[in-house]
Enzyme design. Structure first.
Site, PDB file in Angstrom:
ATOM      1  N   ARG A 203      12.738  -7.609   4.711  1.00  0.00           N
ATOM      2  CA  ARG A 203      13.598  -8.641   4.505  1.00  0.00           C
ATOM      3  C   ARG A 203      14.552  -8.663   2.962  1.00  0.00           C
ATOM      4  NH1 ARG A 203      10.220 -13.931   6.921  1.00  0.00           N
ATOM      5  NH2 ARG A 203      10.534 -13.227   9.015  1.00  0.00           N
TER       6      ARG A 203
ATOM      7  N   HIS B 181      15.665 -15.081   3.597  1.00  0.00           N
ATOM      8  CA  HIS B 181      15.904 -14.575   4.884  1.00  0.00           C
ATOM      9  C   HIS B 181      17.447 -13.846   5.085  1.00  0.00           C
ATOM     10  CE1 HIS B 181      15.740 -14.069   9.244  1.00  0.00           C
ATOM     11  NE2 HIS B 181      14.330 -14.144   9.244  1.00  0.00           N
TER      12      HIS B 181
ATOM     13  N   GLU C  62       9.115  -6.514  14.529  1.00  0.00           N
ATOM     14  CA  GLU C  62       9.910  -7.088  13.583  1.00  0.00           C
ATOM     15  C   GLU C  62       9.964  -6.206  12.280  1.00  0.00           C
ATOM     16  OE1 GLU C  62       9.364 -11.773  14.600  1.00  0.00           O
ATOM     17  OE2 GLU C  62       8.521 -10.861  12.713  1.00  0.00           O
TER      18      GLU C  62
ATOM     19  N   ARG D 114       6.600 -10.958   1.554  1.00  0.00           N
ATOM     20  CA  ARG D 114       6.030 -11.072   2.690  1.00  0.00           C
ATOM     21  C   ARG D 114       6.519 -10.347   3.923  1.00  0.00           C
ATOM     22  NH1 ARG D 114       6.630 -14.716   7.319  1.00  0.00           N
ATOM     23  NH2 ARG D 114       8.448 -15.471   6.529  1.00  0.00           N
TER      24      ARG D 114
ATOM     25  N   GLY E 172      10.271 -16.242  15.155  1.00  0.00           N
ATOM     26  CA  GLY E 172       9.642 -14.932  15.465  1.00  0.00           C
ATOM     27  C   GLY E 172       8.353 -14.952  16.257  1.00  0.00           C
TER      28      GLY E 172
ATOM     29  N   HIS F 148      14.031 -18.879   2.051  1.00  0.00           N
ATOM     30  CA  HIS F 148      13.069 -18.933   3.497  1.00  0.00           C
ATOM     31  C   HIS F 148      11.676 -19.026   3.039  1.00  0.00           C
ATOM     32  CE1 HIS F 148      12.004 -18.318   7.543  1.00  0.00           C
ATOM     33  NE2 HIS F 148      11.414 -17.221   7.346  1.00  0.00           N
TER      34      HIS F 148
END
Length: 528
Positions: free
Chosen positions: A287, A241, A117, A383, A46, A348
């Protein structure tokens, strides 16, 4: 014996950042398990989050980070890292990183394109198409390899840290003096000494059966730091993820967050969009929310995967913004300009790790932790997308500055590694079997949704594995696989212990036994 001023274990963005900030003044040894460019940072697609646009602000970036972190971010560390974000990006630009250009005059920084994002309220992700990590690592690796003061030790894996406590020295101080390093090609253990040692080994995604991480992400630094006497925090918060490519021939291939940021829609196999039923932010939710929603829909419908659809966008747009994803999917028979992408969640990112301060210092004198191996307080319970590479650079530079100001610390006489009482292994199948068993029960019992019963089952199996591995480690010569397995089992134990200690559901940790939020919540800190 080898000796350096600074020994850096790990060659991702954190390790390279420190090395380049130190090498003009100090002699640096950089240890990497495979090739120089094979760290986890190179897999990041990303981009890097930073406050670059005039219409964005430090306060907005901090707010987005705190919201994603679900009340467990450390405010001072978060502010420190975000305030230094522009400086970090400018450093990469001076290094020559080829970020994607956009001269339209809108949503850009000095002609560089900024994307958005999940979890971000503003376009602030600077990127190199959809392969930012590779572009950054390739650029820095060239400079690392060419620097006369940096010695790169490829195909070497750290076995254990050398500390005063392990040497049997008494007293309150416990200083790190380097590490025992296994030379994989030569099949021997070397003693590598240093005045300062940095753990930049990345996370522990390989503790799970399905992960977006490279094979080197085996929790080595977390386990070594724990054995050396470092505290660890928030190990229960493993970020899954939401969108890893689901295909039998696509091992660990991530579909970047930016696909959703640019309008990608998540659909069930029949084409139904489902994210608005789970969160008002839909596909742009953080996420943890998206991963749980996908997990819920897959289990409810008995589906092997769901689908991420960007095919309604113009073909030229998709190819320009996601060239690597387009090409990789096309190789597997999926044309993402015409078809949705089959995706599943996968382990992830390790949000917890060794407790460090804003200069990367651990509880052990002379030992630093930078990047995913560490816990700075930035990520909290979840995160925020693209904050990880930023953390590597900001804390990496701060650690380098602290090392430069720390002065000289003489290294005492250190014994060589002793192999006199061990033999060659007789049954290496034990390692392969234990490795497979660990990753499968961690996926089944310590995954996206947890229960006390599942965690207790995992804990019991970890205890059995630890006894087997300790016995094996005590009696046979070490190997790369044995070292990684030993570290993975230690990391798994820390994850399960932390998960059992949290009596609520927050961020990435969701428990059916404790579905609500506590009114007051704190980081989970484990003391060695």
């Amino acid at each position: 014996m080898r000796q350096f001023d600074v020994l850096i274990i790990g060659s991702g963005l954190g390790g390279m950042t420190i090395a380049l900030h130190l090498a003009d003044k100090l002699k640096v040894g950089l240890v990497t398990k495979r090739e120089l460019r094979d760290g986890g940072s190179g897999w990041a697609q990303g981009g890097i989050a930073a406050v670059l646009d005039d219409q964005d602000s430090i306060e907005l970036h901090i707010k987005d980070t705190l919201v994603a972190g679900a009340g467990l971010c450390e405010p001072e560390s978060t502010r420190f890292i975000v305030e230094h974000s522009k400086e970090a990006i400018d450093w990469l630009i001076t290094m020559g990183v080829p970020f994607t250009r956009d001269d339209s005059g809108e949503t850009n920084y000095h002609g560089y394109h900024l994307t958005r994002e999940g979890g971000h309220s503003h376009r602030r992700i600077i990127h190199a198409a959809d392969a930012t990590g590779a572009a950054v690592i390739d650029t820095l690796a060239t400079k690392v390899a060419a620097h006369p003061n940096i010695t790169v030790l490829e195909h070497h894996i750290a076995l254990d840290l050398i500390t005063d406590t392990k040497l049997g020295k008494t007293g309150n101080a416990n200083r790190c003096h380097g590490a025992y390093i296994y030379d994989i090609d030569a099949d021997r253990v070397d003693t590598v000494l240093a005045q300062h040692t940095v753990l930049a080994t990345g996370g522990a995604g390989k503790v799970y059966l399905y992960t977006t991480n490279p094979d080197v992400a085996t929790g080595d630094g977390i386990a070594m730091g724990w054995r050396a006497g470092c505290k660890v925090a928030n190990m229960e918060f493993i970020q899954f993820h939401p969108t890893c490519l689901y295909h039998p021939h696509a091992k660990s291939f991530l579909i970047t967050e930016a696909v959703r940021g640019e309008g990608g829609i998540l659909r069930l196999p029949d084409g139904t969009r489902f994210m608005p039923n789970h969160d008002e932010r839909a596909e742009l939710a953080p996420r943890d929310v998206v991963a749980r929603a996908i997990d819920f829909e897959m289990k409810k419908g008995g589906f092997d995967c769901v689908y991420l659809d960007i095919s309604y966008k113009p073909s030229s747009f998709v190819k320009e913004h996601f060239p690597n994803i387009y090409q990789r999917c096309l190789e597997l028979g999926i044309d993402i300009t015409k078809q949705p992408i089959p995706v599943v969640p996968a382990a992830h990112y390790t949000c917890g790790g060794l407790v460090v301060d804003r200069a990367g210092r651990t509880d052990v004198d002379g030992l630093y932790g930078v990047g995913e191996v560490s816990y700075t307080g930035l990520h909290g319970a979840n995160r925020l997308a693209s904050n990880s590479l930023l953390e590597c650079m900001v804390i990496g530079k701060a650690a380098a500055e602290d090392i430069l100001g720390a002065g000289f610390h003489p290294v005492p006489e250190i014994p060589e590694w002793d192999e006199s009482r061990v033999t060659d292994p007789d049954e290496e199948v034990v390692i392969a079997h234990n490795w497979d068993e660990l990753r499968r029960f961690m996926w089944d019992y310590v995954g996206i949704v947890r229960t006390n019963k599942r965690l207790e089952r995992a804990q019991h199996r970890i205890e059995l594995l630890q006894h087997e591995i300790d016995d094996y480690y005590s009696n046979f010569r070490v190997s790369n696989d044995l070292i990684e397995l030993r570290n993975l089992v230690t990391t798994a134990e820390l994850i399960v212990r932390s998960a059992l200690a949290r009596k609520e559901s927050r961020g990435l940790h969701y428990s059916r036994d404790y579905p609500g939020l506590l009114t007051e919540s704190r980081p989970t800190v484990l003391n060695p």
